[in-house]
Design a protein around this motif. Structure first.
Motif, PDB file in Angstrom:
ATOM      1  N   LYS A   1       1.756  -2.945   8.727  1.00  0.00           N
ATOM      2  CA  LYS A   1       1.615  -1.494   8.697  1.00  0.00           C
ATOM      3  C   LYS A   1       2.770  -0.840   9.453  1.00  0.00           C
ATOM      4  O   LYS A   1       3.237  -1.369  10.463  1.00  0.00           O
TER       5      LYS A   1
ATOM      6  N   ILE B   1      12.509   1.827   4.537  1.00  0.00           N
ATOM      7  CA  ILE B   1      11.641   2.284   3.454  1.00  0.00           C
ATOM      8  C   ILE B   1      12.525   2.959   2.415  1.00  0.00           C
ATOM      9  O   ILE B   1      13.285   3.873   2.740  1.00  0.00           O
TER      10      ILE B   1
ATOM     11  N   ASN C   1       0.813  -1.213   0.000  1.00  0.00           N
ATOM     12  CA  ASN C   1       0.000   0.000   0.000  1.00  0.00           C
ATOM     13  C   ASN C   1       0.847   1.263   0.000  1.00  0.00           C
ATOM     14  O   ASN C   1       0.403   2.318  -0.451  1.00  0.00           O
ATOM     15  N   TYR C   2       2.064   1.176   0.541  1.00  0.00           N
ATOM     16  CA  TYR C   2       2.910   2.364   0.621  1.00  0.00           C
ATOM     17  C   TYR C   2       3.665   2.640  -0.672  1.00  0.00           C
ATOM     18  O   TYR C   2       4.076   3.779  -0.908  1.00  0.00           O
TER      19      TYR C   2
ATOM     20  N   LEU D   1       5.113   5.883   9.805  1.00  0.00           N
ATOM     21  CA  LEU D   1       5.007   6.444   8.462  1.00  0.00           C
ATOM     22  C   LEU D   1       3.622   7.014   8.220  1.00  0.00           C
ATOM     23  O   LEU D   1       3.473   8.103   7.646  1.00  0.00           O
ATOM     24  N   GLU D   2       2.601   6.309   8.667  1.00  0.00           N
ATOM     25  CA  GLU D   2       1.242   6.798   8.471  1.00  0.00           C
ATOM     26  C   GLU D   2       0.987   8.073   9.288  1.00  0.00           C
ATOM     27  O   GLU D   2       0.214   8.938   8.881  1.00  0.00           O
TER      28      GLU D   2
ATOM     29  N   MET E   1       3.429   5.933  -3.061  1.00  0.00           N
ATOM     30  CA  MET E   1       2.958   7.129  -2.354  1.00  0.00           C
ATOM     31  C   MET E   1       3.937   8.280  -2.569  1.00  0.00           C
ATOM     32  O   MET E   1       5.156   8.089  -2.542  1.00  0.00           O
TER      33      MET E   1
ATOM     34  N   ILE F   1       7.794   6.712  -2.454  1.00  0.00           N
ATOM     35  CA  ILE F   1       8.173   5.446  -1.819  1.00  0.00           C
ATOM     36  C   ILE F   1       8.213   4.351  -2.875  1.00  0.00           C
ATOM     37  O   ILE F   1       7.249   4.144  -3.621  1.00  0.00           O
TER      38      ILE F   1
END
Length: 229
Positions: A139, A113, A70-71, A143-144, A74, A101
């Motif tokens: 997750k 990352i 998912n990352y 980062l989020e 981004m 990313i």
């Protein structure tokens, strides 16, 4: 006459003794025939189940490349100071330019990352002086929390534009805004309110007693007014 009868009696008794003896029979060893052989069927080899420790190692090995993508792709900004796998990368990283990313990897307990900026690749291992960790859902919460698609900084007036340049360069100065300070230095380890000369100050503490590097920053009305090193 008596001597003759006595001799005959001895002969008779001798014959009886011979007749009573059991003849000796030689015992021959029994012959081993195919029917007498004993056959032992080989047993299958039973493998031991892996121990719990072995299972944990196998599980960790499968997490070397997390499957959460998912990352990846981004684009945006890090709102707190990043930590790099190579400290030399910090010199060429520009806080006020967006990053993209490109991957997320795990080696042991280290989460890194990979991100691109101006054609350069950076390996980021943490934000705000804290290392990345991976949850069971793959997750990275840091980062989020500290990743933004847009960098919101005031851009009105020549003075504000000059402050932006100083913030992007990682500089701090007296009377700078609290949000600017957080962007440059990061969030404090400790935070408390204190009264002095009729005013209430917001005191931010960085560092640790163990390392003897405590630093105190004092804010009044959301602006930096003083600090100690």
């Amino acid at each position: 006459m008596e001597v003759r009868y006595l001799a005959l009696a001895l002969v008779f008794l001798s014959g009886c003794t011979t007749a009573l003896k059991t003849p000796e029979i030689a015992v021959q060893p029994a012959e081993i025939t195919p029917e007498n052989k004993v056959y032992i069927e080989p047993q299958p080899v039973v493998e031991k189940a892996p121990t719990k420790k072995t299972k944990l190692k196998a599980k960790n090995a499968s997490q070397n490349t997390p499957q959460n993508h998912n990352y990846v792709g981004m684009q945006g900004f890090l709102t707190r100071p990043p930590m790099f796998a190579d400290s030399n990368q910090e010199k060429s990283f520009q806080r006020c330019l967006p990053i993209e990313i490109t991957g997320l990897y795990q080696s042991g307990k280290t989460i890194s990352i990979h991100a691109k900026q101006n054609g350069q690749t950076f390996s980021i291992v943490g934000i705000n002086r804290k290392a990345f960790t991976l949850t069971e859902q793959n997750k990275v919460l840091l980062l989020e929390q500290y990743f933004a698609k847009e960098l919101i900084l005031s851009s009105v007036g020549r003075k504000i534009a000059s402050e932006q340049e100083r913030v992007c360069a990682g500089q701090t100065w007296k009377s700078m805004q609290r949000e600017q300070f957080q962007f440059v230095i990061g969030d404090p380890e400790y935070r408390q309110q204190t009264q002095f000369a009729g005013s209430e100050y917001d005191v931010w503490t960085y560092g640790s007693v163990r390392q003897s590097n405590l630093r105190y920053y004092y804010f009044l009305s959301d602006r930096l007014v003083s600090w100690t090193k």
